[in-house]
Every structure is written in structure tokens, then in C-alpha cells.
Design a protein around this motif. Structure first.
Motif, PDB file in Angstrom:
ATOM      1  N   LYS A   1       0.836  -1.204   0.000  1.00 51.80           N
ATOM      2  CA  LYS A   1       0.000   0.000   0.000  1.00 51.80           C
ATOM      3  C   LYS A   1       0.872   1.256   0.000  1.00 51.80           C
ATOM      4  N   MET A   2       1.945   1.244   0.786  1.00 51.84           N
ATOM      5  CA  MET A   2       2.855   2.386   0.830  1.00 51.84           C
ATOM      6  C   MET A   2       3.509   2.603  -0.531  1.00 51.84           C
ATOM      7  N   ARG A   3       3.892   1.516  -1.201  1.00 52.01           N
ATOM      8  CA  ARG A   3       4.512   1.634  -2.530  1.00 52.01           C
ATOM      9  C   ARG A   3       3.521   2.186  -3.548  1.00 52.01           C
ATOM     10  N   GLU A   4       2.277   1.733  -3.466  1.00 53.41           N
ATOM     11  CA  GLU A   4       1.248   2.251  -4.369  1.00 53.41           C
ATOM     12  C   GLU A   4       1.031   3.746  -4.130  1.00 53.41           C
ATOM     13  N   GLU A   5       1.026   4.135  -2.859  1.00 50.43           N
ATOM     14  CA  GLU A   5       0.869   5.550  -2.519  1.00 50.43           C
ATOM     15  C   GLU A   5       2.042   6.357  -3.067  1.00 50.43           C
ATOM     16  N   ALA A   6       3.250   5.812  -2.953  1.00 48.14           N
ATOM     17  CA  ALA A   6       4.433   6.501  -3.469  1.00 48.14           C
ATOM     18  C   ALA A   6       4.332   6.679  -4.982  1.00 48.14           C
ATOM     19  N   LEU A   7       3.849   5.663  -5.686  1.00 46.45           N
ATOM     20  CA  LEU A   7       3.687   5.771  -7.139  1.00 46.45           C
ATOM     21  C   LEU A   7       2.669   6.847  -7.507  1.00 46.45           C
ATOM     22  N   ALA A   8       1.564   6.887  -6.776  1.00 51.39           N
ATOM     23  CA  ALA A   8       0.536   7.888  -7.048  1.00 51.39           C
ATOM     24  C   ALA A   8       1.075   9.295  -6.815  1.00 51.39           C
ATOM     25  N   ILE A   9       1.833   9.474  -5.739  1.00 52.32           N
ATOM     26  CA  ILE A   9       2.400  10.786  -5.438  1.00 52.32           C
ATOM     27  C   ILE A   9       3.444  11.161  -6.493  1.00 52.32           C
ATOM     28  N   GLU A  10       4.211  10.172  -6.927  1.00 50.20           N
ATOM     29  CA  GLU A  10       5.216  10.425  -7.960  1.00 50.20           C
ATOM     30  C   GLU A  10       4.538  10.891  -9.258  1.00 50.20           C
ATOM     31  N   GLU A  11       3.421  10.283  -9.602  1.00 45.66           N
ATOM     32  CA  GLU A  11       2.674  10.708 -10.786  1.00 45.66           C
ATOM     33  C   GLU A  11       2.166  12.132 -10.619  1.00 45.66           C
ATOM     34  N   ASP A  12       1.694  12.466  -9.415  1.00 43.90           N
ATOM     35  CA  ASP A  12       1.249  13.838  -9.141  1.00 43.90           C
ATOM     36  C   ASP A  12       2.412  14.820  -9.306  1.00 43.90           C
ATOM     37  N   ALA A  13       3.585  14.413  -8.837  1.00 43.10           N
ATOM     38  CA  ALA A  13       4.763  15.284  -8.944  1.00 43.10           C
ATOM     39  C   ALA A  13       5.113  15.530 -10.408  1.00 43.10           C
ATOM     40  N   GLU A  14       5.021  14.485 -11.219  1.00 41.23           N
ATOM     41  CA  GLU A  14       5.342  14.634 -12.639  1.00 41.23           C
ATOM     42  C   GLU A  14       4.363  15.571 -13.338  1.00 41.23           C
ATOM     43  N   ARG A  15       3.126  15.603 -12.883  1.00 43.94           N
ATOM     44  CA  ARG A  15       2.100  16.461 -13.492  1.00 43.94           C
ATOM     45  C   ARG A  15       2.116  17.887 -12.942  1.00 43.94           C
ATOM     46  N   SER A  16       2.783  18.099 -11.835  1.00 44.42           N
ATOM     47  CA  SER A  16       2.773  19.409 -11.181  1.00 44.42           C
ATOM     48  C   SER A  16       3.553  20.431 -12.003  1.00 44.42           C
TER      49      SER A  16
ATOM     50  N   GLU B   1       6.149  22.602  -5.472  1.00 45.87           N
ATOM     51  CA  GLU B   1       5.239  21.486  -5.185  1.00 45.87           C
ATOM     52  C   GLU B   1       5.831  20.177  -5.689  1.00 45.87           C
ATOM     53  N   ARG B   2       6.455  20.217  -6.858  1.00 46.40           N
ATOM     54  CA  ARG B   2       7.089  19.014  -7.409  1.00 46.40           C
ATOM     55  C   ARG B   2       8.179  18.505  -6.467  1.00 46.40           C
ATOM     56  N   ARG B   3       9.013  19.428  -5.967  1.00 47.58           N
ATOM     57  CA  ARG B   3      10.082  19.025  -5.032  1.00 47.58           C
ATOM     58  C   ARG B   3       9.498  18.445  -3.743  1.00 47.58           C
ATOM     59  N   ARG B   4       8.449  19.089  -3.229  1.00 46.89           N
ATOM     60  CA  ARG B   4       7.815  18.606  -1.996  1.00 46.89           C
ATOM     61  C   ARG B   4       7.266  17.194  -2.192  1.00 46.89           C
ATOM     62  N   LEU B   5       6.607  16.979  -3.311  1.00 46.05           N
ATOM     63  CA  LEU B   5       6.052  15.650  -3.585  1.00 46.05           C
ATOM     64  C   LEU B   5       7.158  14.614  -3.791  1.00 46.05           C
ATOM     65  N   GLN B   6       8.228  15.006  -4.466  1.00 48.20           N
ATOM     66  CA  GLN B   6       9.343  14.078  -4.674  1.00 48.20           C
ATOM     67  C   GLN B   6      10.008  13.708  -3.352  1.00 48.20           C
ATOM     68  N   GLN B   7      10.104  14.657  -2.431  1.00 47.83           N
ATOM     69  CA  GLN B   7      10.653  14.349  -1.101  1.00 47.83           C
ATOM     70  C   GLN B   7       9.743  13.369  -0.365  1.00 47.83           C
ATOM     71  N   GLN B   8       8.447  13.571  -0.500  1.00 46.51           N
ATOM     72  CA  GLN B   8       7.493  12.662   0.137  1.00 46.51           C
ATOM     73  C   GLN B   8       7.629  11.255  -0.440  1.00 46.51           C
ATOM     74  N   VAL B   9       7.830  11.153  -1.746  1.00 46.26           N
ATOM     75  CA  VAL B   9       8.028   9.852  -2.390  1.00 46.26           C
ATOM     76  C   VAL B   9       9.287   9.183  -1.844  1.00 46.26           C
TER      77      VAL B   9
END
Length: 64
Positions: A14-29, A34-42
Motif C-alpha cells: 500500500k505504501m509503494r502504491e501511494e508513493a507511485l501515485a504521489i510520484e505521478e502527481d509530482a510529474e504532473r505538477s 510542489e514538485r520538489r515537496r512531492l518528490q521528497q514525500q516519495v
């Protein structure tokens, strides 16, 4: 494997799936901050996944 093996595997998955979803959000940002913040979260999620996976396998002890 410990007695919480399947539950832990689901949690890590579940954590890996969440990381993938956040990574996709970062790519679209469009916003660089915001992209850096999301990438750090990933990166944090991926690190946590690795730690939990190795701990459940008995390979390591928790990081301080």
C-alpha cells in the motif's frame, strides 16, 4: 518471516502504491516547489517501505 508477514506485506504494498501515485502527481505538477515537496514525500515513503520490508525479513534493525 514473522507472524505479521502477510499484514506487513499488504502495508508495504500500500505504501509503494501511494508513493507511485504521489510520484505521478509530482510529474504532473507545474509548480517546481510542489514538485520538489512531492518528490521528497516519495523518497520518504520509499525509504520507509525498504526499512519495513527488511525488518519483516529479519535483515536489519530499525534505523534510528
Amino acid at each position: 518471516m514473522n507472524e505479521n508477514g502477510p499484514a506487513n506485506e499488504r502495508h508495504v504494498r500500500k505504501m509503494r502504491e501511494e508513493a507511485l501515485a504521489i510520484e505521478e502527481d509530482a510529474e504532473r505538477s507545474a509548480d517546481p516547489q510542489e514538485r520538489r515537496r512531492l518528490q521528497q514525500q516519495v523518497r520518504r515513503l520509499e525509504f520507509d517501505c525498504e526499512q519495513e520490508s527488511m525488518m519483516s525479513a529479519g535483515d536489519i534493525y530499525p534505523a534510528p
